[in-house]
Design an enzyme around this catalytic site. Structure first.
Site: not given
Length: 447
Positions: A34, A42, A47, A98, A114, A198, A204, A311, A341
């Site tokens: 990472e 997230c 989020c 995490y 990586a 735009r 949508r 997520t 949501a």
């Protein structure tokens, strides 16, 4: 051939972390790379911090409403720096959790970039080359920044959580959920908000009646909308303010421009060509129903693919991948009736087909709506109304869609989504006794 690892995951977001720890629990030797922070979009810049800002912003209305409920609330000032720093502290706490989850499952974490060098090999930024029996790409998405003169003066949702000061005037580009969520947040904090889109509609893909209700409420709250208004230029003034020039409108003067114009699969510089991984026509990694790319040893999950960008979907894809490949438990994700949501002001929640989708897919449908003023709003003297909508297949009475805008919509819809997934009928909703007094009871009182 013996590889360094059974599985090497590129990207430690929601999907990558789930796949890594589940694969390790199945006995695989797993490593994760990472380049940013463990937790992904997230947790770190999406989020989670966004929802915390939403909570913070709701106190503006709650404090005002409290006076109507007998509370003698003094004049309250908002301190952006306090909320920002507390939110960032919580993000750091979650990042640690995490990392501990991966460590407890004996997953080795490389905090560096990586890239693929072949079907079974990667190279770390530090120069080390690693081989693995399987490679999982879980690099997520990245905000799209439009290119036009002066666009470098704007920020994206990646940077918005780190603003030094609260902008008095902010222009938000886009009409999707990120744009409308931050519009509600900054409006509640006291900023003058202008959404520049735009296109000709917001949100949508959501039901037309629901998104129109949000537009109406947002305008009443003071949010200004510019539709069919592509950007032409952003000019930075000597005092640091911005002059935003858009087609067909007078210039807008702002302190900040936020680009909320979508997210693209984060595939740049991953070495996909070297490994032979194929992209689809939208620039996402092409995968089959088992998350496999064009190369048998390389898989992909989450927003880096062209599926549902949520997520919980990335997490399910990571779980399915690990169970299938390392757990001898073939699993595929069901993408039907996925709830979603928008944490706007007020929030929107939806599951299943919109009325338009149902008419185009099924043919004959029945719709039921409940347009009401929540009890709290009545006593608070707030005219804001909630709207619930049910879409029913007229041929068999099965409920095929639920759409809501109003307080706590997401909390209510999660349970209702189970009913849609189970293909319950309108009659079964009607047979359920209402829980009174609640907003949720409207779901079983449609007439």
């Amino acid at each position: 051939m013996t590889h360094d690892y059974d599985l090497f995951v590129i990207g430690a977001g929601s999907g990558g972390v789930r796949a890594a720890r589940v694969a390790a629990a199945h006995g695989a030797r797993v490593a994760v790379a990472e380049e940013h922070r463990v937790g992904g979009t997230c947790v770190i810049r999406g989020c989670v911090p966004k929802k915390l800002l939403v909570y913070g912003s709701h106190f503006a209305e709650d404090l005002a409403d409290a006076r109507r409920f007998g509370w003698e609330v003094p004049k309250c000032d908002f301190n952006w720096a306090t909320l920002r720093d507390n939110v960032l502290d919580e993000v750091t706490r979650l990042e640690t959790i995490y990392g501990e989850t991966l460590s407890s499952h004996k997953v080795e974490v490389f905090k560096e970039r990586a890239v693929l060098t072949g079907p079974n090999s990667v190279k770390l930024a530090g120069g080390r080359e690693i081989t693995a029996g399987k490679i999982l790409l879980a690099t997520g998405g990245w905000p799209v920044r439009p290119e036009f003169p002066g666009s470098e003066h704007g920020i994206t949702s990646n940077e918005v959580f780190h603003l030094e000061t609260l902008p008095k005037r902010i222009v938000i580009a886009g009409g999707g959920y990120i744009a409308n969520e931050f519009a509600g947040i900054f409006n509640a904090f006291g900023s003058k908000v202008t959404i520049v889109n735009r296109g000709d509609v917001i949100l949508r893909g959501y039901d037309a009646q629901i998104r129109d209700r949000l537009l109406q409420i947002s305008m009443i709250k003071g949010i200004e909308f510019k539709f069919n208004a592509p950007f032409e230029e952003i000019v930075k003034r000597d005092d640091g303010s911005l002059e935003v020039r858009i087609a067909g409108s007078d210039p807008i003067h702002a302190d900040q421009v936020l680009f909320a114009t979508g997210r693209a699969p984060n595939v740049g510089g991953l070495g996909l060509e070297a490994a032979g991984v194929v992209l689809n026509d939208k620039g996402a990694i092409r995968v089959d129903d088992d998350n496999k790319t064009s190369i048998d040893s390389i898989y992909a999950v989450g927003d880096v693919t062209d599926r549902i960008q949520l997520t919980p979907i990335a997490i399910r894809e990571g779980q399915a991948f690990a169970d299938t490949i390392f757990g001898n438990k073939p699993t595929r994700v069901d993408y039907a009736n996925v709830p979603s949501a928008v944490f706007s002001h007020p929030p929107i929640a939806a599951v299943g087909m919109t009325e338009a989708q149902a008419r185009n897919t099924i043919g004959t449908v029945k719709t039921f709506t409940s347009d009401f003023r929540p009890m709290k709003n009545v006593l608070a003297g707030r005219n804001e109304r909630a709207l619930y909508k049910m879409v029913v297949d007229a041929s068999n009475d099965v409920v095929v869609g639920l759409h809501m805008i109003g307080p706590d919509s997401a909390e209510i819809l999660q349970a209702a989504a189970v009913a849609i997934k189970a293909k319950l009928t309108k009659a079964q909703f009607d047979d359920t006794v209402a829980l009174h007094p609640s907003m949720a009871e409207e779901l079983v009182l449609f007439k």
